[in-house]
Design an enzyme around this catalytic site. Sequence first.
Site, PDB file in Angstrom:
ATOM      1  CB  CYS A 197       8.241   2.267  -6.640  1.00  0.00           C
ATOM      2  SG  CYS A 197       8.069   0.845  -7.642  1.00  0.00           S
ATOM      3  CB  CYS A 204       0.630   0.351  -7.783  1.00  0.00           C
ATOM      4  SG  CYS A 204       1.429   1.194  -8.879  1.00  0.00           S
TER       5      CYS A 204
HETATM    6  N1  DGL Z   1       4.675   2.915  -9.197  1.00  0.00           N
HETATM    7  C1  DGL Z   1       5.184   1.421  -8.818  1.00  0.00           C
HETATM    8  C2  DGL Z   1       4.630   0.784  -7.794  1.00  0.00           C
HETATM    9  O1  DGL Z   1       4.100   1.534  -6.878  1.00  0.00           O
HETATM   10  C3  DGL Z   1       5.461   0.570 -10.349  1.00  0.00           C
HETATM   11  C4  DGL Z   1       4.632   0.621 -11.292  1.00  0.00           C
HETATM   12  C5  DGL Z   1       5.379  -0.079 -12.368  1.00  0.00           C
HETATM   13  O2  DGL Z   1       6.249   0.203 -13.011  1.00  0.00           O
HETATM   14  O3  DGL Z   1       4.698  -1.161 -12.948  1.00  0.00           O
HETATM   15  O4  DGL Z   1       4.688  -0.590  -7.753  1.00  0.00           O
END
Ligand code: DGL
Length: 262
Positions: A75, A189
């Site tokens: 993440c 993301c």
């Molecule tokens: N998958 C996440 C990232 O890479 C977060 C997405 C979220 O929960 O807003 O930032």
Amino acid sequence: MDANSPILFFDSGVGGLSVLEPTRALLPNAPFIYVADNAGYPYGKRSEAEIASRVPALLGRLVERFHPRLAVIACNTASTIALDQVRSALDLPVVGTVPAIKPAAELSKNRVIGVLGTEATVRQPYVDNLAAEFAADCTIVRHGAPDLVDLAEAKLAGEDVTVKAVRAAAQPMFDAEAGDRIDVGVLACTHFPLLLSELEQAFPGVTWIDGGPGIARRIAYLTREQPWPSEPEEGIMVFTAEPRSPLLGTLAQYGIGDARTI
Ligand code: DGL
């Protein structure tokens, strides 16, 4: 090192599956636990203080429970805010995911790079530092696209996601100053590689950079001398709140055979 000790993948939702997939391609026999902190979703709308207190504490409890050999913060939001805190709180190797600005700068002919992430990620000093270090001669256009995160969750839950909806969520990046010259976009993301085909159809002239395969190589390197089970095993998915039920069908494609809520 116990051959059955898993790799722990962590995200707010399904985004980290875009890191799990290339990792399984390199390490097919690696046991894994995938944790989706869906009770905290979406991270991108949370404050730095919330992420910095929630993520290290939760990971600490997960490590005590599952004894992983390595943890992957799959993440960008959690990594750009809390990677250092997590590393100092845990007594095991921690791999983070941060925007792939370096490979983007190596590719961009126009010297204009789009960084598409969550609202929280695109405002982090971590991104300023990556831009200054690896792309000092490039213009960096950043855009936080929370709707794209929701669209990726919907797609994996089997809902229809249109190219039109994906285009609408990312278009403001191209409408911003210098945005019309973006030739390389960073998928900053982990949810966004799950929408790569829609993004490619929506923005045909743009090359999108997915950091997932590089993270997978890093995981393989860090575990290169470690033992693994002789056969692949199904992985376990752990949610922190009840998941959308149709999602469970999709998880089998990622080698996940069991899902539980803690
Ligand atoms: N998958 C996440 C990232 O890479 C977060 C997405 C979220 O929960 O807003 O930032």
